[in-house]
Design a protein around this motif. Structure first.
Motif, short mmCIF file in Angstrom:
data_model
loop_
_atom_site.label_atom_id
_atom_site.label_comp_id
_atom_site.label_asym_id
_atom_site.label_seq_id
_atom_site.Cartn_x
_atom_site.Cartn_y
_atom_site.Cartn_z
N GLY A 71 13.98 22.29 99.78
CA GLY A 71 14.07 21.30 101.19
C GLY A 71 15.18 20.10 100.89
N GLY A 72 15.83 20.09 101.66
CA GLY A 72 16.76 19.04 101.70
C GLY A 72 17.08 18.05 102.68
N GLY A 73 17.92 17.01 102.27
CA GLY A 73 17.65 15.64 102.27
C GLY A 73 17.69 15.59 103.72
N SER A 74 18.50 14.61 104.27
CA SER A 74 18.95 14.15 105.56
C SER A 74 20.09 14.16 106.02
N SER A 75 20.85 14.79 105.62
CA SER A 75 22.28 15.62 105.68
C SER A 75 21.74 16.87 106.03
N ASP A 76 20.33 17.49 105.79
CA ASP A 76 20.48 19.03 105.39
C ASP A 76 19.37 18.72 106.76
N ARG A 77 18.01 19.23 106.67
CA ARG A 77 16.77 18.71 106.81
C ARG A 77 16.83 20.76 107.23
N THR A 78 16.81 21.16 106.02
CA THR A 78 16.54 22.74 105.76
C THR A 78 15.96 22.71 104.94
N ILE A 79 15.18 24.23 104.95
CA ILE A 79 13.88 24.73 104.77
C ILE A 79 14.72 26.21 104.33
N LYS A 80 14.57 26.33 102.23
CA LYS A 80 15.38 27.94 102.07
C LYS A 80 14.14 28.47 101.04
N LEU A 81 13.61 29.86 101.30
CA LEU A 81 12.93 30.39 100.91
C LEU A 81 13.42 31.58 100.00
N MET A 82 13.71 31.30 98.91
CA MET A 82 14.60 32.05 97.85
C MET A 82 13.51 33.09 97.15
N ASN A 83 14.37 34.51 96.87
CA ASN A 83 13.98 34.97 95.40
C ASN A 83 14.55 35.04 94.61
N ILE A 84 14.16 34.54 93.79
CA ILE A 84 15.18 34.51 92.79
C ILE A 84 15.12 35.69 91.73
N ASN A 85 14.19 36.48 91.75
CA ASN A 85 14.11 38.09 91.09
C ASN A 85 15.87 38.43 91.55
N ASN A 86 15.60 39.01 93.43
CA ASN A 86 17.37 38.91 93.61
C ASN A 86 18.13 38.87 94.25
N ASN A 87 17.54 37.32 93.39
CA ASN A 87 18.81 36.73 93.96
C ASN A 87 19.23 36.26 96.39
N GLN A 88 17.88 36.96 96.70
CA GLN A 88 17.94 37.06 97.99
C GLN A 88 18.11 36.09 98.85
N LEU A 89 17.96 35.50 99.63
CA LEU A 89 17.70 33.79 101.17
C LEU A 89 16.90 35.29 101.30
N ILE A 90 15.46 34.55 101.38
CA ILE A 90 14.51 35.39 102.30
C ILE A 90 14.70 34.47 103.99
N ASN A 91 14.95 33.14 103.65
CA ASN A 91 14.83 32.52 105.14
C ASN A 91 15.51 31.08 104.67
N GLU A 92 16.01 30.50 105.72
CA GLU A 92 16.45 29.67 105.90
C GLU A 92 15.99 28.57 107.41
N ILE A 93 15.39 27.73 107.37
CA ILE A 93 14.08 26.86 108.26
C ILE A 93 14.84 25.93 109.15
N LYS A 94 15.54 25.67 109.90
CA LYS A 94 15.87 24.46 110.52
C LYS A 94 15.12 23.52 110.71
N THR A 95 15.04 22.50 110.13
CA THR A 95 13.86 21.66 110.24
C THR A 95 14.83 20.41 111.21
N HIS A 96 13.83 19.14 112.18
CA HIS A 96 15.03 18.04 112.39
C HIS A 96 14.37 16.67 111.77
N SER A 97 14.21 16.97 110.57
CA SER A 97 13.91 15.66 109.40
C SER A 97 14.23 16.22 108.11
#
Length: 337
Positions: free
Chosen positions: A233-259
């Motif tokens: 998860g990223g800080g104030s300028s990002d506010r995003t959660i990223k779910l990553m599969n590091i086995n195949n380098n694929q982004l599973i999901n990117e969730i926009k939060t408000h904080s």
């Protein structure tokens, strides 16, 4: 810098008076409320620090500026176990804490020094300069300790041999504030103020994957069930959660939060996320479809750190100088890390 006004943690309220944590039951659609509030004067309002951690014996390690405490959630007792030799000119404070095991505590300070205390003897058993600047994050897997610092490096240290540093990871260009090992201990994930997440293979001591948020990455946790999945998860300028599969380098999901995202833990079939500015909330997402299953008020100030024990009890500490204790998972032995 805030100073410590009291030499103890003060129990303010029991939200479920007369009930033990194991007896508290709820469904996620119902409001999540803390069953204990602790007054903790001396909290440093700094996003980068990691100042609480549980052991398996219902004990919470808490750093308040230059003093280290252990609070027993069953007895309600709090004991001071270390106080830095402080000097107003030096402005000493503890910046990260970790239970090595149930009877051994390690903590880092603003000057890059780690100290280890044996709780059975109440003695300082190791003191070592590990970095040239403050140590923000600590993580352990088996006999390997990782320390992350404002000097932009991560040190890997063999806890069986206090004079041996296994290796130094010099891949970040900013303050390292988040570290986690996967369950098997083959990978380490690190997050930093350069907005990057770097995954390294510990068998070769070599990075194999990196990706970016739009702000500093402190919240970083591997899935305890699937070694190849990591949440960040990223800080104030990002506010995003990223779910990553590091086995195949694929982004599973990117969730926009408000904080600002300040902490992540996996619990049973949900992801629990703590937030800072502007809403200071706690949110839950199911780990199947990544839908939000709940959002609840957290603190009156931003949540700085979260720690979860193996009984599904979470503690959050905020800039409002409060610790709140929550029954999060219904199972007796939660699936978490």
């Amino acid at each position: 810098m805030a100073c410590v006004c009291q030499s103890y943690l003060s129990l303010l309220n029991s939200f479920v008076e007369g009930e033990k944590p194991s007896e508290v039951k709820y469904k996620r659609h119902e409001p999540l409320t803390p069953y204990l509030y602790l007054d903790v004067p001396g909290v440093i309002d700094d996003f980068y620090l990691n100042i609480i951690h549980w052991n398996t014996q219902h004990e919470l390690l808490v750093a308040l500026t230059d003093v280290l405490y252990i609070w027993n959630s069953e007895s309600g007792e709090a004991n001071e176990i270390y106080k830095c030799s402080n000097d107003i000119e030096l402005n000493t404070y503890i910046s990260s804490v970790l239970f090595m095991d149930d009877t051994t505590v390690i903590f880092g300070d603003v000057f890059g020094v780690i100290r280890v205390i044996d709780l059975m003897t109440q003695r300082l058993i190791m003191e070592r300069q590990m970095h040239t600047d403050r140590i923000n994050s600590l993580a352990k897997n088996c006999c390997t300790l990782a320390t992350g610092s404002r000097d932009n490096t991560v040190q890997l240290f063999d806890t069986r041999c206090e004079d041996i540093v296994c290796s130094e990871l010099v891949y970040h260009k900013g303050e390292v504030c988040g570290i986690d090992f996967n369950g098997s201990g083959t990978y380490i994930g690190t997050g930093a103020n350069d907005n990057s997440v770097i995954l390294s293979d510990l068998r070769m001591i070599k990075p194999f994957l990196s990706y970016y948020h739009n702000a500093a990455v402190k919240a970083i946790k591997f899935d305890p069930i699937n070694d190849n999945i990591i949440a960040t998860g990223g800080g104030s300028s990002d506010r995003t959660i990223k779910l990553m599969n590091i086995n195949n380098n694929q982004l599973i999901n990117e969730i926009k939060t408000h904080s600002q995202v300040t902490g992540i833990v996996w619990c049973d079939e949900e992801l629990m996320v703590t937030h800072g500015y502007p809403f200071n909330t706690i949110t839950f997402y199911d780990t199947q479809h990544w839908n939000k299953t709940g959002e609840f008020d957290g603190h009156d100030g931003r949540i700085l750190s979260i720690a979860m024990n193996n009984h599904g009890i979470a503690a959050t500490i905020g800039s409002d100088e409060m610790i709140r204790v929550w029954k999060v998972c219904n199972s007796n032995e939660a699936i978490l890390k």
